[in-house]
Write an enzyme that holds these catalytic residues in place. Sequence first.
Site, PDB file in Angstrom:
ATOM      1  N   SER A  40       0.862  -1.184   0.000  1.00  0.00           N
ATOM      2  CA  SER A  40       0.000   0.000   0.000  1.00  0.00           C
ATOM      3  C   SER A  40       0.896   1.230   0.000  1.00  0.00           C
ATOM      4  CB  SER A  40      -0.926  -0.009   1.224  1.00  0.00           C
ATOM      5  OG  SER A  40      -0.199   0.117   2.419  1.00  0.00           O
ATOM      6  N   HIS A 144      -3.150  -5.867   2.256  1.00  0.00           N
ATOM      7  CA  HIS A 144      -2.242  -6.912   2.749  1.00  0.00           C
ATOM      8  C   HIS A 144      -2.873  -8.296   2.783  1.00  0.00           C
ATOM      9  CE1 HIS A 144       0.406  -3.725   4.971  1.00  0.00           C
ATOM     10  NE2 HIS A 144       0.460  -3.630   3.664  1.00  0.00           N
ATOM     11  N   GLU A 153      -4.704  -2.462   9.330  1.00  0.00           N
ATOM     12  CA  GLU A 153      -3.973  -3.048  10.458  1.00  0.00           C
ATOM     13  C   GLU A 153      -4.618  -2.690  11.792  1.00  0.00           C
ATOM     14  OE1 GLU A 153       0.124  -1.671  10.141  1.00  0.00           O
ATOM     15  OE2 GLU A 153       0.023  -1.871   7.961  1.00  0.00           O
ATOM     16  N   GLU A 194       1.937  -9.347   6.645  1.00  0.00           N
ATOM     17  CA  GLU A 194       2.776  -9.026   7.806  1.00  0.00           C
ATOM     18  C   GLU A 194       2.594 -10.018   8.956  1.00  0.00           C
ATOM     19  OE1 GLU A 194       2.148  -4.918   8.848  1.00  0.00           O
ATOM     20  OE2 GLU A 194       2.981  -4.204   6.950  1.00  0.00           O
ATOM     21  N   ASP A 230      -3.786   1.122  11.602  1.00  0.00           N
ATOM     22  CA  ASP A 230      -3.371   1.781  10.370  1.00  0.00           C
ATOM     23  C   ASP A 230      -4.535   1.629   9.404  1.00  0.00           C
ATOM     24  OD1 ASP A 230      -2.349   2.816   8.065  1.00  0.00           O
ATOM     25  OD2 ASP A 230      -0.624   1.465   7.926  1.00  0.00           O
ATOM     26  N   GLU A 273      -3.038   5.616  12.301  1.00  0.00           N
ATOM     27  CA  GLU A 273      -2.208   5.983  11.150  1.00  0.00           C
ATOM     28  C   GLU A 273      -3.072   6.155   9.899  1.00  0.00           C
ATOM     29  OE1 GLU A 273       1.168   3.333  10.766  1.00  0.00           O
ATOM     30  OE2 GLU A 273       1.091   3.466   8.584  1.00  0.00           O
ATOM     31  N   ASP A 300       1.594   8.425   7.293  1.00  0.00           N
ATOM     32  CA  ASP A 300       2.493   7.508   6.580  1.00  0.00           C
ATOM     33  C   ASP A 300       2.490   7.906   5.102  1.00  0.00           C
ATOM     34  OD1 ASP A 300       3.757   5.382   5.306  1.00  0.00           O
ATOM     35  OD2 ASP A 300       2.225   3.897   5.788  1.00  0.00           O
ATOM     36  N   LYS A 325       9.902   5.424   7.272  1.00  0.00           N
ATOM     37  CA  LYS A 325      10.292   4.243   6.498  1.00  0.00           C
ATOM     38  C   LYS A 325      11.447   4.659   5.590  1.00  0.00           C
ATOM     39  CE  LYS A 325       5.623   2.199   6.014  1.00  0.00           C
ATOM     40  NZ  LYS A 325       4.401   2.246   5.156  1.00  0.00           N
ATOM     41  N   HIS A 353       8.649  -0.899   9.543  1.00  0.00           N
ATOM     42  CA  HIS A 353       8.919  -1.890   8.495  1.00  0.00           C
ATOM     43  C   HIS A 353       8.015  -1.613   7.292  1.00  0.00           C
ATOM     44  CE1 HIS A 353       5.402  -4.747   9.868  1.00  0.00           C
ATOM     45  NE2 HIS A 353       5.022  -3.493   9.794  1.00  0.00           N
ATOM     46  N   LYS A 376       7.031   0.107  14.533  1.00  0.00           N
ATOM     47  CA  LYS A 376       6.007  -0.784  13.975  1.00  0.00           C
ATOM     48  C   LYS A 376       6.704  -1.819  13.128  1.00  0.00           C
ATOM     49  CE  LYS A 376       3.022   0.229  10.536  1.00  0.00           C
ATOM     50  NZ  LYS A 376       1.814   0.558   9.734  1.00  0.00           N
TER      51      LYS A 376
HETATM   52  P1  PGA Z   1       3.109  -1.156   3.103  1.00  0.00           P
HETATM   53  O1  PGA Z   1       2.199  -1.156   4.387  1.00  0.00           O
HETATM   54  O2  PGA Z   1       4.481  -1.516   3.500  1.00  0.00           O
HETATM   55  O3  PGA Z   1       2.430  -2.172   2.235  1.00  0.00           O
HETATM   56  O4  PGA Z   1       3.024   0.236   2.530  1.00  0.00           O
HETATM   57  C1  PGA Z   1       2.620  -0.704   5.619  1.00  0.00           C
HETATM   58  C2  PGA Z   1       1.914   0.552   6.000  1.00  0.00           C
HETATM   59  O5  PGA Z   1       1.010   1.041   5.276  1.00  0.00           O
HETATM   60  O6  PGA Z   1       2.240   1.110   7.037  1.00  0.00           O
HETATM   61 ZN    ZN Z   2       0.662   2.756   6.807  1.00  0.00          ZN
END
Ligand code: PGA
Ligand code: ZN
Length: 398
Positions: A40, A144, A153, A194, A230, A273, A300, A325, A353, A376
């Site tokens: 995503s 996911h 999430e 995940e 999230d 998030e 994010d 990230k 992650h 996270k």
């Molecule tokens: P992604 O998901 O690594 O698939 O972007 C993690 C997130 O959205 O935090």
């Molecule tokens: Zn996210």
Amino acid sequence: LISDVRLRRVLDSRGNPTVEAEVVTENGGFGRGAAPSGASTGEYEAIELPASEAIAKAREKAVPRLVGEAYAGDQRGIDDVLHGADGTDDFSEIGANSAVAISMAAAKAGADVQGIPLYQHLGGAFRGRNFPVPLGNVIGGGEHAADATHIQEFLAAPVGAPSVSEAVFANAAVHGAVHDILAERDVPAGKGDEGAWAPSIDDSEAFEIMAEAVEAVEDEVGFEIRFGLDMAGAELYDADAEVYRYGQKERDTAEQIEYVADLVSEYDLVYVEDPLDENDYEAFAELTDEVGDQTLICGDDLFVTNTDRLAEGIEVGAANSILIKPNQIGTLTDAFDAIELAVENGYEPVVSHRSGETEDTTIAHLAVATDAPFIKTGAVGGERTAKLNELIRIEDNA
Ligand code: PGA
Ligand code: ZN
């Protein structure tokens, strides 16, 4: 001086090829890093190229500028070279996957030369007193997992844990408790990318199960556990219709803000998030104004670890937290600068992650080095436990 940079394709946790880098120095230092990969992904992230293309381009453009030219311990210098070799503002020439793998490998080689742990090399010599609270993904869907919850999430947050180790085990226990509750309800569930359970239930049932699982584990361990989300709002948002879609149910932006504010109150959420679309700073600001003193509203896809986008958010009061990230922006230096800008402005950095991961443990060290309040990185599964177990080791050796 760096004497060699090797690049190769290795597997990530989804079975896709990703870039691994090794950096070797003249005085015997060695570091290895591998790029993670999102599903995503945010619209404004640095560009991931197909692994083989990223490797070919980095070999042609970046490696000659590093070998015999740069010191592994000079992280800003290395990351400047990567930017210069790429020449774009989004790493679309050599690939953010090559850039981040080299950046992380160089950092580890720099630490190795000095004979110190990576978190110390990354500035953690006087940090690391307050270890990050791990946010553990225990139920999930969205991009996911197919046919699971609309919210991406549901994250266990053991905020009262006296140590990282106890926090990590508490999250695994919540993951286990969710499984038991699903079994009691006769709901079959596989796992998403995940490692979170991905049952075919609606979001409201997931909230019920989370509340029950968290309470059960809280009773067992005797410290406070809360939970967060999230929502990956950009994935829910239909820009043409200007609504957030949850299957048949849709909410306009005002309704989405109210929905999230109600969830924060009802479930005492500690963290939310991407509750809104990645282009809607205004709606983020409105929600933050409403519930920002009760919970973290984290950007994010909104910020993509980018200081320009974060500065824009700070200006209007959008969110009060930023997800970090390194592969969204391409280098450790850029990630570090985003953390500094956040902290200076009262935004909490949450190191993270990706859904596609490797055994690389750099983010555990980055979180400790910067005193990030949260990390996270999942709850179970080898590519997730690589980071969680590294946190336990850092704590134990500190
Ligand atoms: P992604 O998901 O690594 O698939 O972007 C993690 C997130 O959205 O935090
Ligand atoms: Zn996210």
